[in-house]
Motif scaffolding. Sequence first.
Motif, PDB file in Angstrom:
ATOM      1  N   SER A 115       0.803  -1.228   0.000  1.00 31.63           N
ATOM      2  CA  SER A 115       0.000   0.000   0.000  1.00 31.63           C
ATOM      3  C   SER A 115       0.836   1.277   0.000  1.00 31.63           C
ATOM      4  O   SER A 115       0.338   2.332  -0.319  1.00 31.63           O
ATOM      5  CB  SER A 115      -0.939   0.006   1.203  1.00 31.63           C
ATOM      6  OG  SER A 115      -0.202  -0.022   2.402  1.00 31.63           O
ATOM      7  N   ASN A 116       2.102   1.196   0.336  1.00 31.63           N
ATOM      8  CA  ASN A 116       2.943   2.398   0.368  1.00 31.63           C
ATOM      9  C   ASN A 116       3.881   2.461  -0.843  1.00 31.63           C
ATOM     10  O   ASN A 116       4.862   3.184  -0.821  1.00 31.63           O
ATOM     11  CB  ASN A 116       3.755   2.438   1.659  1.00 31.63           C
ATOM     12  CG  ASN A 116       4.711   1.261   1.783  1.00 31.63           C
ATOM     13  OD1 ASN A 116       4.590   0.288   1.057  1.00 31.63           O
ATOM     14  ND2 ASN A 116       5.641   1.355   2.709  1.00 31.63           N
TER      15      ASN A 116
ATOM     16  N   GLN B  41     -10.649  -3.166  -1.279  1.00 29.58           N
ATOM     17  CA  GLN B  41      -9.219  -2.985  -0.996  1.00 29.58           C
ATOM     18  C   GLN B  41      -8.674  -1.787  -1.777  1.00 29.58           C
ATOM     19  O   GLN B  41      -7.925  -0.973  -1.239  1.00 29.58           O
ATOM     20  CB  GLN B  41      -8.456  -4.259  -1.373  1.00 29.58           C
ATOM     21  CG  GLN B  41      -6.959  -4.140  -1.269  1.00 29.58           C
ATOM     22  CD  GLN B  41      -6.245  -5.343  -1.895  1.00 29.58           C
ATOM     23  OE1 GLN B  41      -6.872  -6.251  -2.433  1.00 29.58           O
ATOM     24  NE2 GLN B  41      -4.936  -5.335  -1.821  1.00 29.58           N
TER      25      GLN B  41
ATOM     26  N   THR C 126     -10.376   0.798  -3.023  1.00 34.52           N
ATOM     27  CA  THR C 126     -10.984   2.025  -2.485  1.00 34.52           C
ATOM     28  C   THR C 126     -10.268   2.471  -1.225  1.00 34.52           C
ATOM     29  O   THR C 126      -9.931   3.653  -1.069  1.00 34.52           O
ATOM     30  CB  THR C 126     -12.486   1.817  -2.225  1.00 34.52           C
ATOM     31  OG1 THR C 126     -13.111   1.435  -3.440  1.00 34.52           O
ATOM     32  CG2 THR C 126     -13.121   3.078  -1.692  1.00 34.52           C
ATOM     33  N   LYS C 127      -9.992   1.547  -0.330  1.00 34.30           N
ATOM     34  CA  LYS C 127      -9.270   1.876   0.918  1.00 34.30           C
ATOM     35  C   LYS C 127      -7.868   2.383   0.605  1.00 34.30           C
ATOM     36  O   LYS C 127      -7.382   3.320   1.229  1.00 34.30           O
ATOM     37  CB  LYS C 127      -9.224   0.661   1.834  1.00 34.30           C
ATOM     38  CG  LYS C 127     -10.546   0.354   2.458  1.00 34.30           C
ATOM     39  CD  LYS C 127     -10.472  -0.893   3.335  1.00 34.30           C
ATOM     40  CE  LYS C 127     -11.850  -1.270   3.845  1.00 34.30           C
ATOM     41  NZ  LYS C 127     -11.834  -2.515   4.595  1.00 34.30           N
ATOM     42  N   PHE C 128      -7.202   1.753  -0.371  1.00 31.68           N
ATOM     43  CA  PHE C 128      -5.864   2.183  -0.768  1.00 31.68           C
ATOM     44  C   PHE C 128      -5.906   3.634  -1.261  1.00 31.68           C
ATOM     45  O   PHE C 128      -5.098   4.458  -0.837  1.00 31.68           O
ATOM     46  CB  PHE C 128      -5.326   1.260  -1.870  1.00 31.68           C
ATOM     47  CG  PHE C 128      -4.175   1.866  -2.642  1.00 31.68           C
ATOM     48  CD1 PHE C 128      -2.931   1.972  -2.042  1.00 31.68           C
ATOM     49  CD2 PHE C 128      -4.332   2.319  -3.935  1.00 31.68           C
ATOM     50  CE1 PHE C 128      -1.863   2.533  -2.736  1.00 31.68           C
ATOM     51  CE2 PHE C 128      -3.287   2.871  -4.638  1.00 31.68           C
ATOM     52  CZ  PHE C 128      -2.051   2.979  -4.032  1.00 31.68           C
TER      53      PHE C 128
ATOM     54  N   GLU D  88      -8.115   5.972  -0.660  1.00 28.02           N
ATOM     55  CA  GLU D  88      -8.481   6.888   0.424  1.00 28.02           C
ATOM     56  C   GLU D  88      -7.339   7.130   1.387  1.00 28.02           C
ATOM     57  O   GLU D  88      -7.255   8.191   2.003  1.00 28.02           O
ATOM     58  CB  GLU D  88      -9.706   6.348   1.157  1.00 28.02           C
ATOM     59  CG  GLU D  88     -10.976   6.420   0.346  1.00 28.02           C
ATOM     60  CD  GLU D  88     -12.157   5.716   0.997  1.00 28.02           C
ATOM     61  OE1 GLU D  88     -11.962   4.973   1.979  1.00 28.02           O
ATOM     62  OE2 GLU D  88     -13.277   5.918   0.506  1.00 28.02           O
ATOM     63  N   SER D  89      -6.454   6.145   1.554  1.00 28.29           N
ATOM     64  CA  SER D  89      -5.369   6.280   2.526  1.00 28.29           C
ATOM     65  C   SER D  89      -4.085   6.821   1.912  1.00 28.29           C
ATOM     66  O   SER D  89      -3.169   7.196   2.629  1.00 28.29           O
ATOM     67  CB  SER D  89      -5.084   4.929   3.178  1.00 28.29           C
ATOM     68  OG  SER D  89      -4.513   4.032   2.237  1.00 28.29           O
ATOM     69  N   ALA D  90      -4.003   6.854   0.588  1.00 31.60           N
ATOM     70  CA  ALA D  90      -2.764   7.286  -0.091  1.00 31.60           C
ATOM     71  C   ALA D  90      -2.504   8.756   0.115  1.00 31.60           C
ATOM     72  O   ALA D  90      -3.341   9.533   0.389  1.00 31.60           O
ATOM     73  CB  ALA D  90      -2.847   6.960  -1.575  1.00 31.60           C
TER      74      ALA D  90
ATOM     75  N   THR E   8       0.012  11.831  -4.538  1.00 33.54           N
ATOM     76  CA  THR E   8      -1.142  12.163  -3.699  1.00 33.54           C
ATOM     77  C   THR E   8      -1.276  13.679  -3.535  1.00 33.54           C
ATOM     78  O   THR E   8      -2.387  14.198  -3.553  1.00 33.54           O
ATOM     79  CB  THR E   8      -1.055  11.484  -2.324  1.00 33.54           C
ATOM     80  OG1 THR E   8       0.190  11.813  -1.709  1.00 33.54           O
ATOM     81  CG2 THR E   8      -1.156   9.976  -2.466  1.00 33.54           C
TER      82      THR E   8
END
Length: 74
Positions: free
Chosen positions: A32-33, A66, A68-70, A72-74, A40
Motif C-alpha cells: 500500500s505504500n 481494498q 478504495t481503501k488504498f 483513500e489512505s494514499a 497524492t
Amino acid sequence: MKIFLWDYREKLIVSDIDGTITKSDIAGQLLSNYIHLGVTKLFAEAYRRGYKIVYLTARAIGQYNQTTKFLESA
C-alpha cells in the motif's frame, strides 16, 4: 460500482492506478505504500481546484474494497 453523470464542462482527470500511481503493476497491488512520491499531493491539489478524478484499473472486482481503501489512505 458507481456511475456518475457530470456536466460536459466539468474538469476531469482520468488516471490508471497500477504502474501509474503505484511504482509497479504487481507490487502496487500488494504494497500500500508503493506509490510515486508527490502523486497524492498532485491529485489533492487538483481536487482542491475543482477537478473530478476518475481512476481506471484492471484489478478484479473482488478487489474493489481494498482498492478504495488504498486510494483513500494514499
